[in-house]
Motif scaffolding. Structure first.
Motif, PDB file in Angstrom:
ATOM      1  N   THR A 187       9.830   3.462 -20.142  1.00  0.00           N
ATOM      2  CA  THR A 187      11.066   2.916 -19.570  1.00  0.00           C
ATOM      3  C   THR A 187      11.723   2.217 -18.268  1.00  0.00           C
ATOM      4  O   THR A 187      12.891   2.033 -18.309  1.00  0.00           O
ATOM      5  CB  THR A 187      12.599   4.252 -20.190  1.00  0.00           C
ATOM      6  N   THR A 188      10.574   2.289 -17.395  1.00  0.00           N
ATOM      7  CA  THR A 188      11.103   1.189 -16.622  1.00  0.00           C
ATOM      8  C   THR A 188      11.074   0.416 -16.007  1.00  0.00           C
ATOM      9  O   THR A 188       9.881  -0.528 -16.993  1.00  0.00           O
ATOM     10  CB  THR A 188       9.782   2.359 -15.363  1.00  0.00           C
ATOM     11  N   PRO A 189      11.759  -0.481 -15.579  1.00  0.00           N
ATOM     12  CA  PRO A 189      10.717  -2.101 -15.971  1.00  0.00           C
ATOM     13  C   PRO A 189      10.071  -2.814 -15.585  1.00  0.00           C
ATOM     14  O   PRO A 189       9.878  -3.682 -16.104  1.00  0.00           O
ATOM     15  CB  PRO A 189      11.697  -2.258 -14.244  1.00  0.00           C
ATOM     16  N   GLU A 190       9.196  -2.077 -14.914  1.00  0.00           N
ATOM     17  CA  GLU A 190       7.651  -1.488 -14.854  1.00  0.00           C
ATOM     18  C   GLU A 190       7.210  -2.050 -15.719  1.00  0.00           C
ATOM     19  O   GLU A 190       6.122  -2.833 -16.446  1.00  0.00           O
ATOM     20  CB  GLU A 190       6.981  -1.804 -13.293  1.00  0.00           C
ATOM     21  N   ALA A 191       7.445  -1.241 -16.631  1.00  0.00           N
ATOM     22  CA  ALA A 191       6.433  -0.712 -17.881  1.00  0.00           C
ATOM     23  C   ALA A 191       6.706  -1.250 -18.540  1.00  0.00           C
ATOM     24  O   ALA A 191       6.285  -2.511 -19.774  1.00  0.00           O
ATOM     25  CB  ALA A 191       6.309   0.490 -18.270  1.00  0.00           C
ATOM     26  N   THR A 192       8.618  -1.914 -19.018  1.00  0.00           N
ATOM     27  CA  THR A 192       9.162  -2.549 -20.107  1.00  0.00           C
ATOM     28  C   THR A 192       8.894  -3.786 -20.195  1.00  0.00           C
ATOM     29  O   THR A 192       8.591  -4.521 -21.153  1.00  0.00           O
ATOM     30  CB  THR A 192      10.553  -2.518 -19.988  1.00  0.00           C
ATOM     31  N   ARG A 193       8.554  -4.821 -18.058  1.00  0.00           N
ATOM     32  CA  ARG A 193       7.679  -6.084 -18.397  1.00  0.00           C
ATOM     33  C   ARG A 193       6.976  -5.977 -18.718  1.00  0.00           C
ATOM     34  O   ARG A 193       6.077  -7.100 -19.843  1.00  0.00           O
ATOM     35  CB  ARG A 193       8.047  -6.062 -17.030  1.00  0.00           C
ATOM     36  N   ARG A 194       5.628  -4.968 -18.847  1.00  0.00           N
ATOM     37  CA  ARG A 194       4.020  -5.405 -19.435  1.00  0.00           C
ATOM     38  C   ARG A 194       4.115  -4.963 -20.507  1.00  0.00           C
ATOM     39  O   ARG A 194       4.102  -6.450 -21.321  1.00  0.00           O
ATOM     40  CB  ARG A 194       3.189  -4.312 -18.963  1.00  0.00           C
ATOM     41  N   TRP A 195       4.818  -3.851 -21.559  1.00  0.00           N
ATOM     42  CA  TRP A 195       4.670  -3.986 -23.031  1.00  0.00           C
ATOM     43  C   TRP A 195       5.326  -5.253 -23.605  1.00  0.00           C
ATOM     44  O   TRP A 195       5.134  -4.914 -24.833  1.00  0.00           O
ATOM     45  CB  TRP A 195       4.401  -2.395 -23.751  1.00  0.00           C
ATOM     46  N   LEU A 260      13.236 -13.461 -24.248  1.00  0.00           N
ATOM     47  CA  LEU A 260      12.943 -12.335 -23.752  1.00  0.00           C
ATOM     48  C   LEU A 260      12.225 -11.893 -22.431  1.00  0.00           C
ATOM     49  O   LEU A 260      12.312  -9.993 -22.299  1.00  0.00           O
ATOM     50  CB  LEU A 260      12.716 -11.449 -24.720  1.00  0.00           C
ATOM     51  N   ILE A 261      10.937 -12.859 -22.433  1.00  0.00           N
ATOM     52  CA  ILE A 261      10.427 -12.730 -21.150  1.00  0.00           C
ATOM     53  C   ILE A 261      10.257 -13.613 -19.683  1.00  0.00           C
ATOM     54  O   ILE A 261       9.760 -13.934 -19.390  1.00  0.00           O
ATOM     55  CB  ILE A 261       9.092 -12.418 -21.608  1.00  0.00           C
ATOM     56  N   ARG A 262      10.924 -14.609 -20.053  1.00  0.00           N
ATOM     57  CA  ARG A 262      11.812 -15.506 -19.176  1.00  0.00           C
ATOM     58  C   ARG A 262      13.307 -15.438 -18.648  1.00  0.00           C
ATOM     59  O   ARG A 262      13.955 -15.058 -18.526  1.00  0.00           O
ATOM     60  CB  ARG A 262      11.739 -17.145 -20.550  1.00  0.00           C
ATOM     61  N   ARG A 263      12.801 -16.090 -17.322  1.00  0.00           N
ATOM     62  CA  ARG A 263      14.682 -16.085 -16.753  1.00  0.00           C
ATOM     63  C   ARG A 263      14.899 -16.795 -17.399  1.00  0.00           C
ATOM     64  O   ARG A 263      16.706 -16.678 -17.369  1.00  0.00           O
ATOM     65  CB  ARG A 263      14.221 -17.309 -15.124  1.00  0.00           C
ATOM     66  N   TRP A 264      14.938 -17.619 -18.076  1.00  0.00           N
ATOM     67  CA  TRP A 264      16.250 -18.570 -18.857  1.00  0.00           C
ATOM     68  C   TRP A 264      17.027 -17.289 -19.879  1.00  0.00           C
ATOM     69  O   TRP A 264      18.668 -17.488 -20.584  1.00  0.00           O
ATOM     70  CB  TRP A 264      16.348 -19.427 -19.309  1.00  0.00           C
ATOM     71  N   TYR A 337      13.523  -5.440 -23.760  1.00  0.00           N
ATOM     72  CA  TYR A 337      13.956  -6.708 -23.044  1.00  0.00           C
ATOM     73  C   TYR A 337      15.731  -5.544 -22.171  1.00  0.00           C
ATOM     74  O   TYR A 337      16.178  -6.077 -21.253  1.00  0.00           O
ATOM     75  CB  TYR A 337      14.878  -7.924 -23.776  1.00  0.00           C
ATOM     76  N   GLY A 338      15.752  -5.326 -23.444  1.00  0.00           N
ATOM     77  CA  GLY A 338      16.900  -4.049 -23.574  1.00  0.00           C
ATOM     78  C   GLY A 338      17.101  -3.193 -22.492  1.00  0.00           C
ATOM     79  O   GLY A 338      17.829  -2.936 -21.377  1.00  0.00           O
ATOM     80  N   LEU A 339      16.167  -2.278 -22.147  1.00  0.00           N
ATOM     81  CA  LEU A 339      15.410  -1.600 -21.158  1.00  0.00           C
ATOM     82  C   LEU A 339      15.839  -1.444 -20.177  1.00  0.00           C
ATOM     83  O   LEU A 339      16.048  -0.881 -19.002  1.00  0.00           O
ATOM     84  CB  LEU A 339      14.298  -1.126 -21.725  1.00  0.00           C
ATOM     85  N   ARG A 340      15.285  -3.051 -19.696  1.00  0.00           N
ATOM     86  CA  ARG A 340      14.922  -3.618 -18.315  1.00  0.00           C
ATOM     87  C   ARG A 340      15.998  -4.026 -18.072  1.00  0.00           C
ATOM     88  O   ARG A 340      15.909  -4.372 -17.252  1.00  0.00           O
ATOM     89  CB  ARG A 340      14.150  -5.159 -18.729  1.00  0.00           C
ATOM     90  N   ARG A 341      16.948  -4.874 -18.567  1.00  0.00           N
ATOM     91  CA  ARG A 341      18.378  -5.775 -17.841  1.00  0.00           C
ATOM     92  C   ARG A 341      18.991  -4.270 -18.029  1.00  0.00           C
ATOM     93  O   ARG A 341      20.591  -4.394 -17.658  1.00  0.00           O
ATOM     94  CB  ARG A 341      17.955  -6.144 -18.977  1.00  0.00           C
ATOM     95  N   ARG A 342      19.014  -3.056 -18.220  1.00  0.00           N
ATOM     96  CA  ARG A 342      20.722  -2.159 -18.496  1.00  0.00           C
ATOM     97  C   ARG A 342      20.914  -2.025 -17.249  1.00  0.00           C
ATOM     98  O   ARG A 342      20.208  -1.785 -16.128  1.00  0.00           O
ATOM     99  CB  ARG A 342      20.271  -1.101 -19.742  1.00  0.00           C
ATOM    100  N   ARG A 343      21.976  -1.906 -17.035  1.00  0.00           N
ATOM    101  CA  ARG A 343      22.922  -1.550 -15.945  1.00  0.00           C
ATOM    102  C   ARG A 343      23.040   0.095 -15.889  1.00  0.00           C
ATOM    103  O   ARG A 343      23.053   0.394 -16.886  1.00  0.00           O
ATOM    104  CB  ARG A 343      24.216  -2.500 -16.271  1.00  0.00           C
TER     105      ARG A 343
END
Length: 359
Positions: A187-195, A260-264, A337-343
């Protein structure tokens, strides 16, 4: 509007009670149908009023008693979750996820996908009338289909209730899932970005066979179908155009999925001038993607049940089977996407050491 948002945000507090209420009402309907009441939603009907549900064409005497029993058991299980009963955790979780999956995925057909794809048109048709031989919106949303929507709503309630109970019983935050003894690195940002990146790629690739075949049919190319079927399609007003529209909508969805994986997908780009540079609310991407994912999986399961010919007519249902993969991958991509961007969660931030941003 603020009150509605607060109500939705407090879903761990009410979802189990809502699941219990839904189970009680639908269980009562099951008992009514078991005793001979009319309106059994899976009874054999004319083809133009039938669905592609796995239960379609079944008899009330064999299915309705199961509905009644499941409703009764569901009420007891949901109330146990609402009271935060920690005993029999595994049994409650298995029952909850089984009910959620059965109601939201297994008994469904392509109805949800049609609603998601054609929702704007259905809203217009409600006021202008339905073009073609249909006499009104009731020829599209008839009882057998409406029942599937009701069952889907029950599945969502059961998924929310079970998720909240699962988190609570592992001593995690019921709202965000942080903390608890089973918290993992995935669930870490690095892991969620990868998978999450791989999930997006799969979600974009899975519908490609469907898109190619429908565009080919519109251009008069009998790809994966017989010449007779292509002729019938071209002689039926609007049939080829609907297929083309669905293919183009799928392509547009793939473009949005890349967000979901782009900056925009996180910050509004310059061409959206009235919001350029502002943060994209995560729910604006997660909610639509999750709805499409939940709609695609049962539609794919329906195509799988129908089967397909590996010969000349493979394109009739074959590409639709891949919607199972599409839905699963899209759900994973939305989750990443949700896990990576959650506040930081305002419910558990002090306990987990998160810093709540100043408003």
């Amino acid at each position: 509007m603020r009150h509605v948002y607060r109500l939705l945000a407090s879903w761990p507090a009410w979802s189990a009670y809502a699941a219990a209420g839904w189970s009680a009402l639908y269980g009562a309907l099951g008992l009514y149908w078991a005793l001979g009441g009319g309106g059994f939603p899976f009874a054999p009907v004319e083809d133009d009023r039938a669905t592609g549900s796995i239960l379609e064409g079944s008899q009330a005497g064999s299915v309705a008693p199961v509905m009644a029993a499941a409703g009764l058991v569901g009420v007891a299980a949901a109330l146990a979750m609402a009271r935060r009963w920690g005993r029999a955790r595994t049994m409650l979780l298995v029952l909850g996820w089984t009910l959620a999956g059965t109601l939201a995925l297994v008994v469904q057909d392509y109805t949800l996908l049609v609603l998601v794809a054609f929702a704007p048109f259905l809203l217009v048709f409600a006021f202008t009338g339905v073009p073609g031989p249909q006499e009104g919106i009731g020829d599209i949303l008839y009882w057998h289909r409406v029942n599937l929507i009701i069952m889907f709503a029950g599945g969502v309630l059961w998924a929310l209730a079970t998720l909240a109970h699962q988190r609570r019983t592992r001593r995690a935050c019921a709202h965000c899932g942080r903390g608890g003894k089973d918290a993992g690195r995935w669930t870490t940002p690095e892991a969620t970005r990868r998978w999450g990146r791989w999930a997006v790629y799969v979600a974009c690739a899975a519908p490609v066979p469907y898109e190619i075949t429908r565009i080919a049919w519109y251009l008069g190319i009998p790809l994966g179908i017989s010449d007779d079927f292509l002729r019938m399609m071209r002689e039926t007003p609007g049939m080829a155009e609907v297929g083309l529209g669905c293919a183009l909508a799928s392509i547009g969805g793939a473009v949005l999925t890349h967000g979901l994986i782009r900056r925009w997908g996180e910050v509004y780009p310059r061409w959206i001038w009235f919001r350029a540079g502002e943060r994209v609310p995560p729910a604006l991407a997660v909610v639509p993607a999750s709805l499409v994912a939940l709609a695609a999986i049962p539609a794919g399961l329906m195509n799988l049940r129908m089967g397909f010919d590996a010969g000349r007519t493979w394109a009739m249902n074959g590409p639709g089977v891949l919607w199972i993969v599409w839905g699963a991958a899209l759900a994973a991509a939305a989750c990443a996407y949700g896990l990576r961007r959650r506040r930081p969660c305002r419910h558990c931030a002090p306990a987990t050491g998160q810093e709540v941003p100043a408003r």
